[in-house]
Motif scaffolding. Structure first.
Motif, mmCIF file in Angstrom:
data_model
loop_
_atom_site.group_PDB
_atom_site.id
_atom_site.type_symbol
_atom_site.label_atom_id
_atom_site.label_comp_id
_atom_site.label_asym_id
_atom_site.label_seq_id
_atom_site.Cartn_x
_atom_site.Cartn_y
_atom_site.Cartn_z
ATOM 1 N N UNK A 197 -16.490 12.908 -18.042
ATOM 2 C CA UNK A 197 -15.979 12.491 -19.253
ATOM 3 C C UNK A 197 -16.214 10.854 -19.506
ATOM 4 N N UNK A 198 -16.093 10.211 -18.343
ATOM 5 C CA UNK A 198 -16.402 8.485 -18.141
ATOM 6 C C UNK A 198 -14.908 7.812 -19.071
ATOM 7 N N UNK A 199 -14.033 8.734 -19.331
ATOM 8 C CA UNK A 199 -12.638 8.213 -19.830
ATOM 9 C C UNK A 199 -11.821 7.412 -18.830
ATOM 10 N N UNK A 200 -11.363 6.073 -18.886
ATOM 11 C CA UNK A 200 -10.796 5.604 -18.025
ATOM 12 C C UNK A 200 -9.458 6.131 -17.920
ATOM 13 N N UNK A 201 -8.744 6.559 -18.833
ATOM 14 C CA UNK A 201 -7.520 7.337 -18.785
ATOM 15 C C UNK A 201 -7.586 8.637 -17.899
ATOM 16 N N UNK A 202 -8.614 9.097 -17.927
ATOM 17 C CA UNK A 202 -8.908 10.390 -16.982
ATOM 18 C C UNK A 202 -9.023 9.937 -15.657
ATOM 19 N N UNK A 203 -9.613 8.623 -15.403
ATOM 20 C CA UNK A 203 -9.883 8.320 -14.113
ATOM 21 C C UNK A 203 -8.524 7.917 -13.342
ATOM 22 N N UNK A 204 -7.696 7.237 -14.243
ATOM 23 C CA UNK A 204 -6.230 6.545 -13.833
ATOM 24 C C UNK A 204 -5.373 7.822 -13.409
ATOM 25 N N UNK A 205 -5.558 8.778 -14.254
ATOM 26 C CA UNK A 205 -4.876 9.994 -14.175
ATOM 27 C C UNK A 205 -5.145 10.968 -12.706
ATOM 28 N N UNK A 206 -6.502 10.861 -12.514
ATOM 29 C CA UNK A 206 -6.792 11.591 -11.250
ATOM 30 C C UNK A 206 -6.453 10.796 -9.857
ATOM 31 N N UNK A 207 -6.325 9.505 -10.191
ATOM 32 C CA UNK A 207 -6.024 8.400 -8.885
ATOM 33 C C UNK A 207 -4.401 8.687 -8.718
ATOM 34 N N UNK A 208 -3.834 8.920 -9.855
ATOM 35 C CA UNK A 208 -2.265 8.981 -9.885
ATOM 36 C C UNK A 208 -1.903 10.180 -9.213
ATOM 37 N N UNK B 159 -3.843 12.175 -7.269
ATOM 38 C CA UNK B 159 -4.118 11.900 -5.787
ATOM 39 C C UNK B 159 -3.060 11.260 -4.919
ATOM 40 N N UNK B 160 -2.553 10.172 -5.771
ATOM 41 C CA UNK B 160 -1.456 9.536 -4.666
ATOM 42 C C UNK B 160 -0.384 10.345 -4.671
ATOM 43 N N UNK B 161 0.152 11.024 -5.797
ATOM 44 C CA UNK B 161 1.261 11.856 -5.854
ATOM 45 C C UNK B 161 1.228 13.073 -4.600
ATOM 46 N N UNK B 162 0.161 13.735 -4.655
ATOM 47 C CA UNK B 162 -0.286 14.854 -3.974
ATOM 48 C C UNK B 162 -0.176 14.581 -2.427
#
Length: 476
Positions: free
Chosen positions: A263-274, A276-279
């Protein structure tokens, strides 16, 4: 009010729902309607060109089905209202301030209107005044509370929880595929069909970055598309982690993950990073409660994915520069762009509005923000923040074993998945939300979590327990 062709189709299905629909049909109707995030069911030209989105229109039929005379759900609705009391306080105060705030603080502060018609001026402001957006935002706020209450009731009825998971899988696949198809067919007759489906009163954006088209799907812009995809992704991933239909939910999580990356959406990347950290933190801190099999599978999937990406970049070196350019523009250099500076300016307005109103807020719909947190602060002040935080903790239940671990109780697992996904689903909104209205997916998952959360105390024997009699057993 002018109904659109989408609204007329919904009217047909909604009528059938009232005549003989079940809890399963209600859940499916809501989730499928939510896919059309850039569409309108009813146009409202009298309110400055606002519109009623399909999911809000579908909600009218669902609630009518739940409270229709003879349905026997009156007591369940009352119970659901009581369990969603913090959200109700949040919404009631928000609606009150939407009408009082802009009149009480009229002209005392300059703000960017929520519906900004002069977007070419990145720092445009005007004196605070009442507008039709106060009414529209109030309706959306009420919708979040209603959908949470409705899902609390529906998931207590037989088949409701099963329908939530299965419809989540199907809608997740459809959402990902529509995004990919829309990008691939942009400019073709198929692309025109997508444009016609996005008939809402939103600014339709078909963007590209570094020559790479950004995904809109059925949503007005890439960030909205990614936010909805992220909420579904976390829900599917949490269901997979807790062994709730793992093959179906796992495959849906994978395809949504691919869509978020593409999607190249920065909000999606930030969400995935968050996430991954939570997991990772959950697996380390609560290692005794972790599902070792799922953690190992996630690690293997990560390694395989990294190898595939590395192999693709090695085989197609021309795409390395493009990929790095896209990543730099959408993540690392985002704050230096015109859009990034504008978003920081909008975000700061929430803090200014809270201070100018003495902590009361100037009312939902009174200004445009770029963060759910500052939008709530500026619109609803201290009461709004305290009530929504209390509700988030009530849904998440950090002291419960089912929040962090996996058990043999399917209902506890699904409840934990819904509660965790509801909380994490707001991550994109923390960086993009223009108003203080939580996303639809938050209301769905929060209400479902409260419906399915069994009352028990943490103990070694808590994996085997009796569910309250007023809750239908969750069996797939």
């Amino acid at each position: 009010m002018i109904p659109t062709y989408i609204g007329l189709i919904q009217l047909l299905f909604g009528t059938l729902l009232l005549v003989g629909g079940s809890s399963r049909h209600c859940v499916w109707f809501l989730l499928v309607s939510a896919m059309f995030g850039g569409s309108a069911a009813i146009q409202l030209p009298a309110l400055g060109g606002s519109s009623i989105p399909p999911v809000q229109f579908a909600l009218l039929f669902v609630m009518a089905r739940l409270v229709i005379p003879g349905s026997g759900n009156a007591s369940q609705v009352v119970t659901a209202l009581r369990e969603n009391v913090f959200l109700c306080i949040f919404v009631i105060y928000g609606v009150f301030m939407a009408f009082i705030g802009p009149r009480l603080f009229h002209g005392s502060i300059d703000v960017t209107p929520l519906r900004n018609e002069v977007s070419q001026m990145i720092y445009y402001t005007e004196p605070l005044r009442p507008s039709s957006q106060n009414i529209t935002t109030s309706v959306y706020l009420i919708g979040v509370a209603v959908v949470a209450v409705a899902m609390t009731v529906l998931c207590r009825l037989r088949g409701g929880a099963e329908a939530l998971v299965k419809s989540g899988v199907v809608v997740g696949w459809l959402h990902a595929l529509t995004g990919m198809v829309e990008v691939a067919t942009r400019g073709s007759p198929v692309g025109i069909v997508f444009q016609s489906l996005r008939n809402g009163s939103y600014q339709q954006l078909s963007q590209s970055v570094g020559g790479v088209a950004r995904m809109n799907g059925l949503f007005p812009e890439p960030s909205a598309y990614a936010a909805f995809a992220f909420g579904l992704f976390v829900f599917m991933a949490e269901c997979w982690y807790r062994s709730v239909l793992p093959k179906r939910t796992g495959s849906a999580a994978i395809v949504l993950f691919i869509a978020l990356i593409a999607s190249t959406a920065s909000t999606g990347y930030l969400g995935l990073a968050a996430y991954a950290i939570f997991f990772l933190c959950r697996a380390v801190v609560f290692s005794r409660l972790a599902n070792a099999k799922r953690v190992n599978e996630a690690g293997i999937a990560f390694i395989i994915g990294a190898i595939i990406i590395a192999a693709m970049l090695a085989a197609l070196p021309s795409y390395v520069d493009t990929a790095s350019h896209v990543l730099d523009q959408m993540v690392f250099s985002k704050a230096d762009t015109v859009s990034g500076k504008q978003r920081w300016f909008w975000m700061a307005q929430g803090v200014d509005a809270m201070l100018a109103s003495g902590g009361l807020g100037i009312g939902p719909g009174s200004f445009r923000s770029s963060s759910l947190l500052t939008a709530i602060l500026g619109s609803m002040g201290i009461v709004g923040i305290l009530s929504i935080v209390a509700y988030a903790l009530w849904v998440f239940r950090p002291a419960r074993q089912s929040t962090w671990g996996n058990s043999t109780d399917l209902q506890a697992n699904l409840s934990g998945a819904c509660g965790t996904a509801a909380l994490l689903s707001v991550i994109p909104a923390l960086f993009t939300a223009a108003s203080p209205v939580p996303d639809f997916i938050f209301g769905v998952l929060a209400g479902a979590s409260l419906a399915l959360r069994p009352h028990f105390r943490m103990s070694p024997a808590s994996s085997r327990r009796q569910v309250r009699q007023d809750v239908a057993p969750t069996t797939f």
